[in-house]
Design a protein around this motif. Structure first.
Motif, PDB file in Angstrom:
ATOM      1  N   GLY A  89       0.789  -1.230   0.000  1.00  0.00           N
ATOM      2  CA  GLY A  89       0.000   0.000   0.000  1.00  0.00           C
ATOM      3  C   GLY A  89       0.820   1.278   0.000  1.00  0.00           C
ATOM      4  O   GLY A  89       0.542   2.209   0.759  1.00  0.00           O
ATOM      5  N   ILE A  90       1.822   1.346  -0.860  1.00  0.00           N
ATOM      6  CA  ILE A  90       2.696   2.519  -0.940  1.00  0.00           C
ATOM      7  C   ILE A  90       1.985   3.686  -1.614  1.00  0.00           C
ATOM      8  O   ILE A  90       1.326   3.516  -2.637  1.00  0.00           O
ATOM      9  CB  ILE A  90       3.992   2.158  -1.711  1.00  0.00           C
ATOM     10  CG1 ILE A  90       4.799   1.123  -0.936  1.00  0.00           C
ATOM     11  CG2 ILE A  90       4.820   3.386  -2.048  1.00  0.00           C
ATOM     12  CD1 ILE A  90       5.356   1.612   0.390  1.00  0.00           C
ATOM     13  N   ASP A  91       2.134   4.887  -1.047  1.00  0.00           N
ATOM     14  CA  ASP A  91       1.576   6.098  -1.644  1.00  0.00           C
ATOM     15  C   ASP A  91       2.508   6.680  -2.709  1.00  0.00           C
ATOM     16  O   ASP A  91       2.063   7.071  -3.788  1.00  0.00           O
ATOM     17  CB  ASP A  91       1.325   7.168  -0.564  1.00  0.00           C
ATOM     18  CG  ASP A  91       0.285   6.725   0.438  1.00  0.00           C
ATOM     19  OD1 ASP A  91      -0.828   6.376   0.018  1.00  0.00           O
ATOM     20  OD2 ASP A  91       0.599   6.713   1.650  1.00  0.00           O
ATOM     21  N   TYR A  92       3.809   6.767  -2.400  1.00  0.00           N
ATOM     22  CA  TYR A  92       4.806   7.328  -3.310  1.00  0.00           C
ATOM     23  C   TYR A  92       6.017   6.400  -3.359  1.00  0.00           C
ATOM     24  O   TYR A  92       6.499   5.950  -2.323  1.00  0.00           O
ATOM     25  CB  TYR A  92       5.289   8.700  -2.826  1.00  0.00           C
ATOM     26  CG  TYR A  92       4.208   9.740  -2.804  1.00  0.00           C
ATOM     27  CD1 TYR A  92       3.870  10.449  -3.960  1.00  0.00           C
ATOM     28  CD2 TYR A  92       3.524  10.025  -1.627  1.00  0.00           C
ATOM     29  CE1 TYR A  92       2.864  11.399  -3.930  1.00  0.00           C
ATOM     30  CE2 TYR A  92       2.522  10.970  -1.596  1.00  0.00           C
ATOM     31  CZ  TYR A  92       2.193  11.660  -2.750  1.00  0.00           C
ATOM     32  OH  TYR A  92       1.205  12.603  -2.717  1.00  0.00           O
ATOM     33  N   HIS A  93       6.513   6.165  -4.579  1.00  0.00           N
ATOM     34  CA  HIS A  93       7.716   5.356  -4.748  1.00  0.00           C
ATOM     35  C   HIS A  93       8.745   6.147  -5.547  1.00  0.00           C
ATOM     36  O   HIS A  93       8.470   6.605  -6.646  1.00  0.00           O
ATOM     37  CB  HIS A  93       7.411   4.040  -5.465  1.00  0.00           C
ATOM     38  CG  HIS A  93       8.634   3.226  -5.737  1.00  0.00           C
ATOM     39  ND1 HIS A  93       9.319   2.567  -4.735  1.00  0.00           N
ATOM     40  CD2 HIS A  93       9.328   3.008  -6.876  1.00  0.00           C
ATOM     41  CE1 HIS A  93      10.364   1.957  -5.266  1.00  0.00           C
ATOM     42  NE2 HIS A  93      10.403   2.218  -6.561  1.00  0.00           N
ATOM     43  N   LEU A  94       9.965   6.298  -4.989  1.00  0.00           N
ATOM     44  CA  LEU A  94      11.059   7.020  -5.640  1.00  0.00           C
ATOM     45  C   LEU A  94      11.973   6.018  -6.330  1.00  0.00           C
ATOM     46  O   LEU A  94      12.438   5.066  -5.700  1.00  0.00           O
ATOM     47  CB  LEU A  94      11.862   7.800  -4.604  1.00  0.00           C
ATOM     48  CG  LEU A  94      11.196   9.019  -3.966  1.00  0.00           C
ATOM     49  CD1 LEU A  94      10.044   8.645  -3.075  1.00  0.00           C
ATOM     50  CD2 LEU A  94      12.222   9.789  -3.185  1.00  0.00           C
ATOM     51  N   ASP A  95      12.255   6.254  -7.622  1.00  0.00           N
ATOM     52  CA  ASP A  95      13.020   5.281  -8.391  1.00  0.00           C
ATOM     53  C   ASP A  95      13.704   5.968  -9.568  1.00  0.00           C
ATOM     54  O   ASP A  95      13.262   7.022 -10.015  1.00  0.00           O
ATOM     55  CB  ASP A  95      12.076   4.197  -8.928  1.00  0.00           C
ATOM     56  CG  ASP A  95      12.753   2.859  -9.137  1.00  0.00           C
ATOM     57  OD1 ASP A  95      13.834   2.833  -9.755  1.00  0.00           O
ATOM     58  OD2 ASP A  95      12.184   1.844  -8.697  1.00  0.00           O
ATOM     59  N   LYS A 107      -0.074   0.138 -13.962  1.00  0.00           N
ATOM     60  CA  LYS A 107      -0.695  -1.014 -13.298  1.00  0.00           C
ATOM     61  C   LYS A 107      -1.300  -0.665 -11.936  1.00  0.00           C
ATOM     62  O   LYS A 107      -2.076  -1.441 -11.399  1.00  0.00           O
ATOM     63  CB  LYS A 107       0.322  -2.136 -13.129  1.00  0.00           C
ATOM     64  CG  LYS A 107       0.874  -2.632 -14.454  1.00  0.00           C
ATOM     65  CD  LYS A 107       1.001  -4.113 -14.442  1.00  0.00           C
ATOM     66  CE  LYS A 107       1.548  -4.607 -15.755  1.00  0.00           C
ATOM     67  NZ  LYS A 107       0.633  -5.486 -16.436  1.00  0.00           N
ATOM     68  N   LEU A 108      -0.921   0.476 -11.363  1.00  0.00           N
ATOM     69  CA  LEU A 108      -1.389   0.825 -10.028  1.00  0.00           C
ATOM     70  C   LEU A 108      -2.197   2.117 -10.063  1.00  0.00           C
ATOM     71  O   LEU A 108      -1.895   3.020 -10.831  1.00  0.00           O
ATOM     72  CB  LEU A 108      -0.202   0.999  -9.075  1.00  0.00           C
ATOM     73  CG  LEU A 108       0.700  -0.213  -8.892  1.00  0.00           C
ATOM     74  CD1 LEU A 108       1.880   0.141  -8.002  1.00  0.00           C
ATOM     75  CD2 LEU A 108      -0.074  -1.368  -8.298  1.00  0.00           C
ATOM     76  N   THR A 109      -3.190   2.195  -9.205  1.00  0.00           N
ATOM     77  CA  THR A 109      -3.966   3.428  -9.111  1.00  0.00           C
ATOM     78  C   THR A 109      -3.601   4.233  -7.871  1.00  0.00           C
ATOM     79  O   THR A 109      -3.756   5.438  -7.856  1.00  0.00           O
ATOM     80  CB  THR A 109      -5.472   3.118  -9.078  1.00  0.00           C
ATOM     81  OG1 THR A 109      -5.729   2.223  -7.990  1.00  0.00           O
ATOM     82  CG2 THR A 109      -5.920   2.499 -10.380  1.00  0.00           C
ATOM     83  N   LYS A 110      -3.091   3.570  -6.841  1.00  0.00           N
ATOM     84  CA  LYS A 110      -2.802   4.264  -5.593  1.00  0.00           C
ATOM     85  C   LYS A 110      -1.391   4.849  -5.553  1.00  0.00           C
ATOM     86  O   LYS A 110      -1.182   5.955  -5.080  1.00  0.00           O
ATOM     87  CB  LYS A 110      -2.984   3.310  -4.407  1.00  0.00           C
ATOM     88  CG  LYS A 110      -2.717   3.976  -3.074  1.00  0.00           C
ATOM     89  CD  LYS A 110      -2.907   3.033  -1.913  1.00  0.00           C
ATOM     90  CE  LYS A 110      -2.925   3.780  -0.633  1.00  0.00           C
ATOM     91  NZ  LYS A 110      -1.893   3.774   0.243  1.00  0.00           N
ATOM     92  N   THR A 111      -0.403   4.108  -6.032  1.00  0.00           N
ATOM     93  CA  THR A 111       0.994   4.522  -5.915  1.00  0.00           C
ATOM     94  C   THR A 111       1.363   5.523  -7.004  1.00  0.00           C
ATOM     95  O   THR A 111       1.086   5.304  -8.173  1.00  0.00           O
ATOM     96  CB  THR A 111       1.927   3.302  -6.018  1.00  0.00           C
ATOM     97  OG1 THR A 111       1.566   2.357  -5.015  1.00  0.00           O
ATOM     98  CG2 THR A 111       3.380   3.709  -5.835  1.00  0.00           C
TER      99      THR A 111
END
Length: 122
Positions: A89-95, A107-111
């Motif tokens: 359930g990650i809100d923000y992912h830094l990459d 593929k995701l609606t939340k992140t």
């Protein structure tokens, strides 16, 4: 409080092949600040978890340096990250990996994927 994750190689640290990452110290300081502010921070990496391969050692040391518990470290064993991000359930992912960011976006609606490259946040 947000649930935030960060990629290890080329974002939080040097690249897997040892190439320099000019933003690694900035990202580490930002992650420490987010932890101090009370956000739930995780490291998500495509590295293998298998201790026999020793790929996980530098990830575990970085987590310790940042003050993260082992429960906040996620190894995908070379799978794309979007499935793990969805599960936790990650809100923000830094990459810095454009393919991972593409899958996160599609593929995701939340992140929300945040691109980090040699010039910083994009």
């Amino acid at each position: 409080m947000k649930k935030i994750s960060v990629e290890f190689d080329g974002t939080l640290s040097r690249f897997f092949n040892g190439m320099s990452n000019p933003v690694e110290m900035d990202v580490q300081h930002m992650i420490k600040r987010l932890i101090d502010e009370g956000h739930d921070v995780h490291i998500v990496t495509r590295r293998y978890e298998n201790q026999m391969l020793s790929e996980n050692r530098s990830v575990l040391l970085m987590a310790e340096h940042l003050g993260l518990d082992n429960e906040n470290i996620h190894f995908t064993n070379r799978d794309w990250k979007w499935q793990i991000l969805d599960e936790i359930g990650i809100d923000y992912h830094l990459d810095n990996d454009e393919t991972d960011l593409y899958y996160i976006k599609n593929k995701l609606t939340k992140t929300i994927g945040v691109s980090l490259n040699k010039d910083g946040v994009q």
